[in-house]
Design an enzyme around this catalytic site. Structure first.
Site, PDB file in Angstrom:
ATOM      1  N   HIS A  57       0.839  -1.195   0.000  1.00 47.78           N
ATOM      2  CA  HIS A  57       0.000   0.000   0.000  1.00 47.78           C
ATOM      3  C   HIS A  57       0.882   1.257   0.000  1.00 47.78           C
ATOM      4  O   HIS A  57       2.099   1.183   0.251  1.00 47.78           O
ATOM      5  CB  HIS A  57      -0.939  -0.027   1.205  1.00 47.78           C
ATOM      6  CG  HIS A  57      -2.062  -1.017   1.030  1.00 47.78           C
ATOM      7  ND1 HIS A  57      -3.116  -1.121   1.891  1.00 47.78           N
ATOM      8  CD2 HIS A  57      -2.283  -1.958   0.071  1.00 47.78           C
ATOM      9  CE1 HIS A  57      -3.942  -2.081   1.477  1.00 47.78           C
ATOM     10  NE2 HIS A  57      -3.455  -2.598   0.370  1.00 47.78           N
ATOM     11  N   GLU A  59       1.256   3.762   2.023  1.00 49.69           N
ATOM     12  CA  GLU A  59       1.962   4.115   3.261  1.00 49.69           C
ATOM     13  C   GLU A  59       3.262   3.313   3.374  1.00 49.69           C
ATOM     14  O   GLU A  59       4.313   3.844   3.742  1.00 49.69           O
ATOM     15  CB  GLU A  59       1.076   3.808   4.481  1.00 49.69           C
ATOM     16  CG  GLU A  59      -0.234   4.601   4.544  1.00 49.69           C
ATOM     17  CD  GLU A  59      -1.389   3.978   3.764  1.00 49.69           C
ATOM     18  OE1 GLU A  59      -1.125   3.215   2.793  1.00 49.69           O
ATOM     19  OE2 GLU A  59      -2.537   4.242   4.098  1.00 49.69           O
ATOM     20  N   ALA A 161     -19.925   9.537 -29.867  1.00 51.47           N
ATOM     21  CA  ALA A 161     -19.462  10.599 -30.762  1.00 51.47           C
ATOM     22  C   ALA A 161     -20.646  10.973 -31.639  1.00 51.47           C
ATOM     23  O   ALA A 161     -21.400  10.088 -32.074  1.00 51.47           O
ATOM     24  CB  ALA A 161     -18.304  10.092 -31.618  1.00 51.47           C
ATOM     25  N   ARG A 191     -10.522   4.466 -21.886  1.00 49.52           N
ATOM     26  CA  ARG A 191     -10.387   2.995 -21.864  1.00 49.52           C
ATOM     27  C   ARG A 191      -9.333   2.572 -20.849  1.00 49.52           C
ATOM     28  O   ARG A 191      -9.529   1.629 -20.092  1.00 49.52           O
ATOM     29  CB  ARG A 191      -9.983   2.476 -23.253  1.00 49.52           C
ATOM     30  CG  ARG A 191     -11.088   2.541 -24.255  1.00 49.52           C
ATOM     31  CD  ARG A 191     -10.603   1.984 -25.586  1.00 49.52           C
ATOM     32  NE  ARG A 191     -11.662   2.008 -26.582  1.00 49.52           N
ATOM     33  CZ  ARG A 191     -11.503   1.643 -27.837  1.00 49.52           C
ATOM     34  NH1 ARG A 191     -10.318   1.228 -28.265  1.00 49.52           N
ATOM     35  NH2 ARG A 191     -12.514   1.674 -28.680  1.00 49.52           N
ATOM     36  N   THR A 203     -22.730  -3.232 -33.069  1.00 53.77           N
ATOM     37  CA  THR A 203     -21.466  -2.489 -33.167  1.00 53.77           C
ATOM     38  C   THR A 203     -20.304  -3.464 -33.345  1.00 53.77           C
ATOM     39  O   THR A 203     -19.381  -3.220 -34.122  1.00 53.77           O
ATOM     40  CB  THR A 203     -21.253  -1.602 -31.917  1.00 53.77           C
ATOM     41  OG1 THR A 203     -22.315  -0.669 -31.866  1.00 53.77           O
ATOM     42  CG2 THR A 203     -19.940  -0.859 -31.960  1.00 53.77           C
ATOM     43  N   ASP A 207     -18.511  -2.635 -36.737  1.00 53.77           N
ATOM     44  CA  ASP A 207     -17.219  -1.950 -36.580  1.00 53.77           C
ATOM     45  C   ASP A 207     -16.054  -2.930 -36.406  1.00 53.77           C
ATOM     46  O   ASP A 207     -14.905  -2.561 -36.627  1.00 53.77           O
ATOM     47  CB  ASP A 207     -17.240  -1.009 -35.366  1.00 53.77           C
ATOM     48  CG  ASP A 207     -18.216   0.148 -35.562  1.00 53.77           C
ATOM     49  OD1 ASP A 207     -18.836   0.224 -36.642  1.00 53.77           O
ATOM     50  OD2 ASP A 207     -18.360   0.959 -34.635  1.00 53.77           O
TER      51      ASP A 207
HETATM   52  N1  LIG Z   1     -20.866   7.378 -32.920  1.00 52.05           N
HETATM   53  C1  LIG Z   1     -20.615   6.533 -31.943  1.00 52.05           C
HETATM   54  O1  LIG Z   1     -20.151   6.933 -30.865  1.00 52.05           O
HETATM   55  C2  LIG Z   1     -20.874   5.067 -32.136  1.00 52.05           C
HETATM   56  C3  LIG Z   1     -20.430   4.169 -31.152  1.00 52.05           C
HETATM   57  C4  LIG Z   1     -20.709   2.814 -31.312  1.00 52.05           C
HETATM   58  C5  LIG Z   1     -21.411   2.389 -32.424  1.00 52.05           C
HETATM   59  N2  LIG Z   1     -21.809   3.272 -33.374  1.00 52.05           N
HETATM   60  C6  LIG Z   1     -22.568   2.811 -34.538  1.00 52.05           C
HETATM   61  O2  LIG Z   1     -23.798   2.343 -34.031  1.00 52.05           O
HETATM   62  C7  LIG Z   1     -24.326   1.382 -34.934  1.00 52.05           C
HETATM   63  C8  LIG Z   1     -24.790   0.177 -34.156  1.00 52.05           C
HETATM   64  O3  LIG Z   1     -25.722   0.613 -33.172  1.00 52.05           O
HETATM   65  P1  LIG Z   1     -27.092  -0.150 -32.933  1.00 52.05           P
HETATM   66  O4  LIG Z   1     -27.934   0.709 -32.053  1.00 52.05           O
HETATM   67  O5  LIG Z   1     -27.647  -0.565 -34.233  1.00 52.05           O
HETATM   68  O6  LIG Z   1     -26.642  -1.498 -32.214  1.00 52.05           O
HETATM   69  P2  LIG Z   1     -25.863  -1.822 -30.874  1.00 52.05           P
HETATM   70  O7  LIG Z   1     -26.380  -0.975 -29.768  1.00 52.05           O
HETATM   71  O8  LIG Z   1     -24.407  -1.816 -31.141  1.00 52.05           O
HETATM   72  O9  LIG Z   1     -26.265  -3.343 -30.656  1.00 52.05           O
HETATM   73  C9  LIG Z   1     -27.608  -3.639 -30.413  1.00 52.05           C
HETATM   74  C10 LIG Z   1     -27.787  -5.099 -30.293  1.00 52.05           C
HETATM   75  O10 LIG Z   1     -27.203  -5.583 -29.076  1.00 52.05           O
HETATM   76  C11 LIG Z   1     -27.972  -6.675 -28.599  1.00 52.05           C
HETATM   77  N3  LIG Z   1     -28.478  -6.413 -27.251  1.00 52.05           N
HETATM   78  C12 LIG Z   1     -28.614  -7.347 -26.296  1.00 52.05           C
HETATM   79  N4  LIG Z   1     -29.130  -6.818 -25.199  1.00 52.05           N
HETATM   80  C13 LIG Z   1     -29.342  -5.514 -25.437  1.00 52.05           C
HETATM   81  C14 LIG Z   1     -29.879  -4.474 -24.670  1.00 52.05           C
HETATM   82  N5  LIG Z   1     -30.280  -4.626 -23.399  1.00 52.05           N
HETATM   83  N6  LIG Z   1     -29.971  -3.253 -25.223  1.00 52.05           N
HETATM   84  C15 LIG Z   1     -29.535  -3.046 -26.484  1.00 52.05           C
HETATM   85  N7  LIG Z   1     -29.026  -4.015 -27.266  1.00 52.05           N
HETATM   86  C16 LIG Z   1     -28.916  -5.244 -26.742  1.00 52.05           C
HETATM   87  C17 LIG Z   1     -29.163  -6.813 -29.525  1.00 52.05           C
HETATM   88  O11 LIG Z   1     -28.846  -7.805 -30.484  1.00 52.05           O
HETATM   89  P3  LIG Z   1     -29.295  -9.341 -30.195  1.00 52.05           P
HETATM   90  O12 LIG Z   1     -30.768  -9.306 -30.009  1.00 52.05           O
HETATM   91  O13 LIG Z   1     -28.824 -10.091 -31.341  1.00 52.05           O
HETATM   92  O14 LIG Z   1     -28.605  -9.696 -28.917  1.00 52.05           O
HETATM   93  C18 LIG Z   1     -29.231  -5.466 -30.203  1.00 52.05           C
HETATM   94  O15 LIG Z   1     -29.833  -5.520 -31.460  1.00 52.05           O
HETATM   95  C19 LIG Z   1     -23.222   1.059 -35.911  1.00 52.05           C
HETATM   96  O16 LIG Z   1     -23.478   1.767 -37.097  1.00 52.05           O
HETATM   97  C20 LIG Z   1     -21.993   1.617 -35.248  1.00 52.05           C
HETATM   98  O17 LIG Z   1     -21.014   1.993 -36.187  1.00 52.05           O
HETATM   99  C21 LIG Z   1     -21.572   4.598 -33.247  1.00 52.05           C
END
Ligand SMILES: NC(=O)c1ccc[n+]([C@@H]2O[C@H](COP(=O)([O-])OP(=O)(O)OC[C@H]3O[C@@H](n4cnc5c(N)ncnc54)[C@H](OP(=O)(O)O)[C@@H]3O)[C@@H](O)[C@H]2O)c1
Length: 363
Positions: A57, A59, A161, A191, A203, A207
């Protein structure tokens, strides 16, 4: 006229202890970040911090590094010293046995096993104790630990973003890079400060991110994906790069707990819009995740909002709009949240806001 110095000497030594504590970031979780400075006749004679989980720790390290006999020295520590036998002996005993005369503490340890008992043990040994020097900074330093040790649930940061009009991408099926290099480094710092990063299935597929720390120094956090039916392709980068641990949460209606060499599959109940977020954060807390960074996408961010499971939002806004954008960022900072940072990162803007919380010590 000479400027009036308002910072007192004890705050200066405490801010050095806090600076030392920060050096343990990324290596001590689920323990708190702690730094210690030993002072004799107004001069620092020893410094130390908690460097790694399971290690000495702060100290003990400060005493080991002391250039003079620490008898009668004053110790400055950002967190109350522990008073129980854990992986290492109680720090209160170490301070007492080394003849420390006075101790300045930033804040009481919210850990119910300590909370005030460390101070009592020091006072019983006739050490003069002061609590609350630099308290706000001490409190802000260990937010994840403070939440996790009292609730066993991680401190959750949701990050997105967006374009100036609030879109986080074109649609769910396309990957778009919105922000610049400086914002990228900022995210990598987030991160490095997190025990785990979480994304949704979509995602992960669109991605195919590495979710590692690359643009700043730091350890890779555990990667977490929500994949109700375990349909993620095993060709994803993160399943074979061996750069960090992987956890996939799936439905308990269909799966049992299972562990492969590349992934820990953890079943949880389903809720209305996917897997149950409160169950997920609880399971992560059980695995000693004190800080969780939710990196999206839209559906996942919405689910964390709906479940009221976000403690801090980090929103990057790019300078340029995106054509035909439809994927709206659901993160909107609630009026009663506290904005802690509003700044430019290259051409982008960042805004960080936290749910207002009272300092535990005052509860
Ligand atoms: N600009 C940014 O900061 C940023 C960051 C990340 C991603 N993106 C973009 O976001 C897009 C994807 O986003 P999205 O909204 O379509 O999908 P997402 O949030 O990445 O994934 C959603 C999927 O996760 C699973 N899931 C399981 N439990 C969940 C819950 N409690 N809540 C939500 N989802 C759950 C489901 O699929 P299942 O039913 O198959 O389990 C759901 O369809 C992509 O185009 C990516 O490039 C942008």
């Amino acid at each position: 006229m000479e400027p009036v110095l308002t910072t007192d000497i004890h705050e200066i030594f405490m801010s050095r202890a806090l600076e030392l504590a920060r050096q343990g970031r990324g290596n001590v979780s689920p323990n708190p970040l702690v730094g210690c400075v030993l002072v004799k006749e107004g001069e620092i004679i020893g410094e130390g911090y908690h460097e790694e989980f399971g290690g000495a720790h702060a100290e003990v390290n400060a005493l080991r590094n002391s250039r003079q006999d620490p008898v009668d020295a004053t110790a400055y520590i950002n967190l109350e010293p522990c008073c129980f036998m854990g992986k290492t002996p109680p720090c209160t005993d170490t301070l007492i046995q080394n003849g420390i005369a006075e101790v300045y503490i930033g804040m009481l340890d919210p850990n119910p096993e300590v909370n005030g008992k460390g101070v009592e043990a020091l006072k019983k040994a006739n050490i003069i104790v002061h609590v609350g020097v630099g308290e706000e900074d001490a409190w802000n330093l260990n937010r994840p630990f403070e939440k996790w040790i009292t609730t066993k649930i991680p401190f959750v940061t949701a990050k997105a973003a967006q374009t100036p009009a609030g879109f986080m991408g074109v649609d769910s099926d396309h990957s778009v890079w919105l922000t610049g290099e400086v914002s990228g480094r900022h995210t990598h710092q987030l991160r490095a400060e997190s025990d785990a990063i979480l994304i949704g299935r979509q995602t992960a597929v669109i991605d195919d991110p590495a979710l590692t720390v690359r643009h700043v120094p730091g350890e890779n956090p555990t990667r977490v994906i929500l994949d109700t039916n375990r349909t993620l392709p095993l060709t994803l980068n993160m399943f074979h790069d061996r750069k960090a641990k992987n956890i996939v949460f799936c439905s308990e209606n269909r799966f049992d707990r299972n562990k492969t060499h590349f992934c820990d599959y953890i079943p949880v109940p389903e809720a209305e819009n996917g897997l149950s977020i409160p169950h997920i954060v609880r399971k992560l807390g059980e695995k000693n995740v004190t800080s969780l960074l939710v990196e999206g996408g839209q559906e996942v961010l919405q689910s964390f909002l709906d479940a009221d499971c976000i403690d801090r939002m980090v929103i990057y806004t790019a300078a340029n709009e995106l054509e035909k954008a439809e994927l709206k960022n659901p993160l909107i900072i609630p009026e009663n949240w506290v904005i802690t940072i509003e700044d430019f990162l290259g051409e982008d803007r960042v805004i960080i806001a936290e749910k207002g919380v009272e300092c535990l010590q005052e509860l």
